[in-house]
Design a protein around this motif. Sequence first.
Motif, PDB file in Angstrom:
ATOM      1  N   PHE A  52      47.582 -59.843 -44.295  1.00 48.44           N
ATOM      2  CA  PHE A  52      46.897 -58.844 -43.167  1.00 48.44           C
ATOM      3  C   PHE A  52      47.949 -58.254 -42.638  1.00 48.44           C
ATOM      4  O   PHE A  52      47.943 -56.853 -42.114  1.00 48.44           O
ATOM      5  N   GLN A  53      49.284 -58.641 -42.134  1.00 49.81           N
ATOM      6  CA  GLN A  53      50.239 -57.973 -41.678  1.00 49.81           C
ATOM      7  C   GLN A  53      50.778 -56.713 -42.316  1.00 49.81           C
ATOM      8  O   GLN A  53      50.947 -55.755 -41.799  1.00 49.81           O
ATOM      9  N   ILE A  54      50.832 -56.934 -43.696  1.00 50.45           N
ATOM     10  CA  ILE A  54      51.161 -55.671 -44.620  1.00 50.45           C
ATOM     11  C   ILE A  54      50.371 -54.845 -44.455  1.00 50.45           C
ATOM     12  O   ILE A  54      50.423 -53.360 -44.339  1.00 50.45           O
ATOM     13  N   LEU A  55      48.905 -55.026 -44.661  1.00 49.12           N
ATOM     14  CA  LEU A  55      47.940 -53.985 -44.678  1.00 49.12           C
ATOM     15  C   LEU A  55      47.520 -53.283 -43.493  1.00 49.12           C
ATOM     16  O   LEU A  55      47.351 -52.149 -43.311  1.00 49.12           O
ATOM     17  N   LYS A  56      47.876 -54.041 -42.344  1.00 47.66           N
ATOM     18  CA  LYS A  56      47.707 -53.445 -40.865  1.00 47.66           C
ATOM     19  C   LYS A  56      48.786 -52.419 -40.807  1.00 47.66           C
ATOM     20  O   LYS A  56      48.687 -51.514 -39.965  1.00 47.66           O
ATOM     21  N   THR A  57      49.939 -52.669 -41.221  1.00 52.45           N
ATOM     22  CA  THR A  57      51.316 -51.966 -41.171  1.00 52.45           C
ATOM     23  C   THR A  57      50.683 -50.742 -41.928  1.00 52.45           C
ATOM     24  O   THR A  57      51.204 -49.571 -41.473  1.00 52.45           O
ATOM     25  N   ALA A  58      50.454 -50.764 -43.146  1.00 54.80           N
ATOM     26  CA  ALA A  58      50.177 -49.675 -44.163  1.00 54.80           C
ATOM     27  C   ALA A  58      49.046 -48.547 -43.352  1.00 54.80           C
ATOM     28  O   ALA A  58      49.072 -47.602 -43.354  1.00 54.80           O
ATOM     29  N   GLU A  59      48.105 -49.491 -42.717  1.00 56.82           N
ATOM     30  CA  GLU A  59      46.928 -48.430 -42.013  1.00 56.82           C
ATOM     31  C   GLU A  59      47.580 -47.843 -40.847  1.00 56.82           C
ATOM     32  O   GLU A  59      47.252 -46.810 -40.557  1.00 56.82           O
ATOM     33  N   HIS A  60      48.561 -48.306 -40.186  1.00 53.47           N
ATOM     34  CA  HIS A  60      49.191 -47.646 -38.927  1.00 53.47           C
ATOM     35  C   HIS A  60      49.818 -46.610 -39.420  1.00 53.47           C
ATOM     36  O   HIS A  60      49.865 -45.427 -39.057  1.00 53.47           O
ATOM     37  N   TYR A  61      50.569 -46.586 -40.653  1.00 50.77           N
ATOM     38  CA  TYR A  61      51.281 -45.262 -41.088  1.00 50.77           C
ATOM     39  C   TYR A  61      50.572 -44.276 -41.533  1.00 50.77           C
ATOM     40  O   TYR A  61      50.488 -43.153 -41.408  1.00 50.77           O
ATOM     41  N   TYR A  62      49.534 -44.814 -42.201  1.00 49.01           N
ATOM     42  CA  TYR A  62      48.472 -43.766 -42.722  1.00 49.01           C
ATOM     43  C   TYR A  62      47.761 -42.987 -41.777  1.00 49.01           C
ATOM     44  O   TYR A  62      47.503 -41.897 -41.769  1.00 49.01           O
ATOM     45  N   LYS A  63      47.428 -43.775 -40.441  1.00 50.88           N
ATOM     46  CA  LYS A  63      46.718 -43.298 -39.522  1.00 50.88           C
ATOM     47  C   LYS A  63      47.618 -42.360 -38.583  1.00 50.88           C
ATOM     48  O   LYS A  63      47.351 -41.360 -38.220  1.00 50.88           O
ATOM     49  N   ASN A  64      48.914 -42.679 -38.295  1.00 51.65           N
ATOM     50  CA  ASN A  64      49.812 -42.148 -37.420  1.00 51.65           C
ATOM     51  C   ASN A  64      50.810 -41.273 -38.124  1.00 51.65           C
ATOM     52  O   ASN A  64      51.496 -40.380 -37.453  1.00 51.65           O
ATOM     53  N   PHE A  65      51.028 -41.285 -39.231  1.00 47.97           N
ATOM     54  CA  PHE A  65      51.971 -40.625 -39.865  1.00 47.97           C
ATOM     55  C   PHE A  65      51.380 -39.410 -41.118  1.00 47.97           C
ATOM     56  O   PHE A  65      52.168 -38.726 -41.667  1.00 47.97           O
ATOM     57  N   ASN A  66      50.254 -39.735 -41.469  1.00 50.38           N
ATOM     58  CA  ASN A  66      49.306 -38.819 -42.260  1.00 50.38           C
ATOM     59  C   ASN A  66      50.097 -38.768 -43.710  1.00 50.38           C
ATOM     60  O   ASN A  66      50.171 -37.925 -44.409  1.00 50.38           O
ATOM     61  N   LEU A  67      50.296 -40.173 -43.924  1.00 50.14           N
ATOM     62  CA  LEU A  67      51.147 -40.385 -45.273  1.00 50.14           C
ATOM     63  C   LEU A  67      49.985 -40.175 -46.446  1.00 50.14           C
ATOM     64  O   LEU A  67      48.817 -40.506 -46.492  1.00 50.14           O
TER      65      LEU A  67
ATOM     66  N   LEU B 285      40.932 -49.441 -51.524  1.00 52.96           N
ATOM     67  CA  LEU B 285      39.394 -49.642 -50.887  1.00 52.96           C
ATOM     68  C   LEU B 285      39.394 -48.910 -49.481  1.00 52.96           C
ATOM     69  O   LEU B 285      38.233 -48.321 -49.237  1.00 52.96           O
ATOM     70  N   THR B 286      40.445 -49.176 -48.696  1.00 53.41           N
ATOM     71  CA  THR B 286      40.379 -48.307 -47.443  1.00 53.41           C
ATOM     72  C   THR B 286      40.718 -46.879 -47.597  1.00 53.41           C
ATOM     73  O   THR B 286      39.995 -46.196 -46.697  1.00 53.41           O
ATOM     74  N   ARG B 287      41.079 -46.548 -48.725  1.00 51.67           N
ATOM     75  CA  ARG B 287      41.328 -44.780 -48.650  1.00 51.67           C
ATOM     76  C   ARG B 287      40.195 -44.093 -49.260  1.00 51.67           C
ATOM     77  O   ARG B 287      39.914 -43.091 -49.057  1.00 51.67           O
ATOM     78  N   PHE B 288      39.502 -44.818 -50.111  1.00 58.03           N
ATOM     79  CA  PHE B 288      38.571 -44.016 -51.015  1.00 58.03           C
ATOM     80  C   PHE B 288      37.045 -44.799 -50.902  1.00 58.03           C
ATOM     81  O   PHE B 288      36.136 -44.017 -51.358  1.00 58.03           O
ATOM     82  N   TYR B 289      37.049 -45.671 -50.611  1.00 58.45           N
ATOM     83  CA  TYR B 289      35.723 -46.666 -50.724  1.00 58.45           C
ATOM     84  C   TYR B 289      34.973 -46.908 -49.228  1.00 58.45           C
ATOM     85  O   TYR B 289      33.811 -47.438 -49.137  1.00 58.45           O
ATOM     86  N   GLY B 290      35.773 -46.541 -48.332  1.00 55.75           N
ATOM     87  CA  GLY B 290      35.060 -46.500 -46.815  1.00 55.75           C
ATOM     88  C   GLY B 290      35.293 -47.940 -46.329  1.00 55.75           C
ATOM     89  O   GLY B 290      34.721 -48.192 -45.149  1.00 55.75           O
ATOM     90  N   PHE B 291      36.096 -48.814 -46.666  1.00 60.86           N
ATOM     91  CA  PHE B 291      36.371 -50.205 -46.020  1.00 60.86           C
ATOM     92  C   PHE B 291      37.308 -49.981 -44.994  1.00 60.86           C
ATOM     93  O   PHE B 291      38.173 -49.078 -45.060  1.00 60.86           O
ATOM     94  N   HIS B 292      37.286 -50.728 -43.762  1.00 61.66           N
ATOM     95  CA  HIS B 292      38.095 -50.940 -43.040  1.00 61.66           C
ATOM     96  C   HIS B 292      39.277 -52.103 -43.161  1.00 61.66           C
ATOM     97  O   HIS B 292      38.622 -53.258 -43.703  1.00 61.66           O
ATOM     98  N   THR B 293      40.522 -51.814 -42.793  1.00 59.24           N
ATOM     99  CA  THR B 293      41.138 -53.279 -43.159  1.00 59.24           C
ATOM    100  C   THR B 293      40.831 -54.589 -42.648  1.00 59.24           C
ATOM    101  O   THR B 293      40.751 -55.614 -43.181  1.00 59.24           O
ATOM    102  N   ASN B 294      39.995 -54.584 -41.359  1.00 55.85           N
ATOM    103  CA  ASN B 294      39.719 -55.822 -40.839  1.00 55.85           C
ATOM    104  C   ASN B 294      38.788 -56.422 -41.727  1.00 55.85           C
ATOM    105  O   ASN B 294      38.149 -57.802 -41.598  1.00 55.85           O
ATOM    106  N   GLU B 295      37.717 -55.630 -42.412  1.00 52.34           N
ATOM    107  CA  GLU B 295      36.890 -56.113 -43.359  1.00 52.34           C
ATOM    108  C   GLU B 295      37.558 -56.917 -44.726  1.00 52.34           C
ATOM    109  O   GLU B 295      36.829 -57.824 -45.187  1.00 52.34           O
ATOM    110  N   ILE B 296      38.729 -56.507 -44.991  1.00 49.79           N
ATOM    111  CA  ILE B 296      39.272 -57.160 -46.229  1.00 49.79           C
ATOM    112  C   ILE B 296      40.160 -58.256 -45.910  1.00 49.79           C
ATOM    113  O   ILE B 296      40.184 -59.199 -46.610  1.00 49.79           O
ATOM    114  N   VAL B 297      40.896 -58.200 -44.721  1.00 48.87           N
ATOM    115  CA  VAL B 297      41.664 -59.179 -44.367  1.00 48.87           C
ATOM    116  C   VAL B 297      41.519 -59.232 -42.940  1.00 48.87           C
ATOM    117  O   VAL B 297      41.475 -58.149 -42.172  1.00 48.87           O
TER     118      VAL B 297
END
Length: 420
Positions: free
Chosen positions: A235-250, A288-300
């Motif tokens: 959960f911590q790892i994927l939320k961190t990834a979500e943060h960087y995708y959203k805030n730094f356009n990785l 799943l979060t990048r291409f399948y429309g899932f939100h991180t909170n749905e997975i973990v």
Amino acid sequence: MSFERTLEKLKILADAAKYDVSCSSSGSKRTNTNKGLGDATGMGICHSYTEDGRCVSLLKILLTNHCIFDCAYCVTRKSNDVKRAAFKVQEVVDLTINFYRRNYIEGLFLSSGIFKSADYTMERLVAVAKKLRLEENFNGYIHLKSIPGASDELMREAGLYADRLSVNIEIPTKSGLKLLAPDKNFDDFIKPMEKVKNEIIQYKSEKKIIKSTPKYAPGGQSTQMIVGASGENDFQILKTAEHYYKNFNLKRVYYSGYVPISYDNRLPAIGSEVPMLRENRLYQSDWLTRFYGFHTNEIVNLNHQNLDLDIDPKLSWALRNLHEFPVDVNKADKRMLARIPGVGMKSVAKILMARKYRRLNWDHLKKIGIAFNRAQYFLVCDSNQFERRDLTATKLKAIILKNSNSKYDKLLSPQLNLFS
């Protein structure tokens, strides 16, 4: 410099670079100009695969494995007793050009330990890319590692010559970094990321007005996190990834299972298993979060903090949400079709196209290419059959596992025995 010494350096610094997995060239469109060398269009690195299926490679090395830091998880930490070496700028340029001309590589992936200071190191990485572009007229793919703490001026210059930039945040949380690399400042990782993001935005804006605006990091930027070194849950790892995708356009976040290389009691012991399966599940969740429309909170989430290792995250979500199924493939929207286990996005596109002309049955779905052994329990079509038969999530999971094969089966044998 003798050939033997150059070869010795290459062995040392290529081996030290193997722990960096953040290698992908997707997104770069640098084409060959002025009869130069190479072409980065669609190219990849480290025996990666392009969208058209071609396997491509590049020279993946460190500029040096000398380092002023003593990060517990790193093989090049200053306290580690390993052979040290350093390339001169011109040596890396010559190696790249000579390897390219012999058709061994199609580009360069260049990282480095930090020696003297962040700016001193970054300046030399930039010098390699600059020489390749301006003096050798090299148009192949170049991926440079951004050194944490490097100045804005150097980061701007790096993006003018590199196709992709990446700064590895290494440990997913500030607390983990403080535990294993107390000499490092978390903000030093953020500074170059922020600069690259802003430069890319500015380039795209100026490009609309001035067509001759020089390219800036056309392949974007990426980062890498080490998994299993500092105790973070998924959960911590994927939320961190979500943060960087959203805030730094990785473009990408890479996950690297920690390889035990130290007797430090803060880390998993030498001989501990590398968490390869966990790494794979994180990549699947990322997809799943990048291409399948899932939100991180749905997975973990706080109630489900770690990914199931014995099943993929989409199947895990489906089993926890059986009330969403079965999905009627002849009526469901794209979002719900993408959530059916065993149905990928290419199959979703085929289903949406095919059902314009007729109602789809099991034979049609098999020809489309869905993974029937999983999908059959979660969908209905133009048929009276529905395979779930009111099975509970536990029984359904057992049936699917019994009829599935995976390259990770050996790792999962204890769990699978529970269902036999």
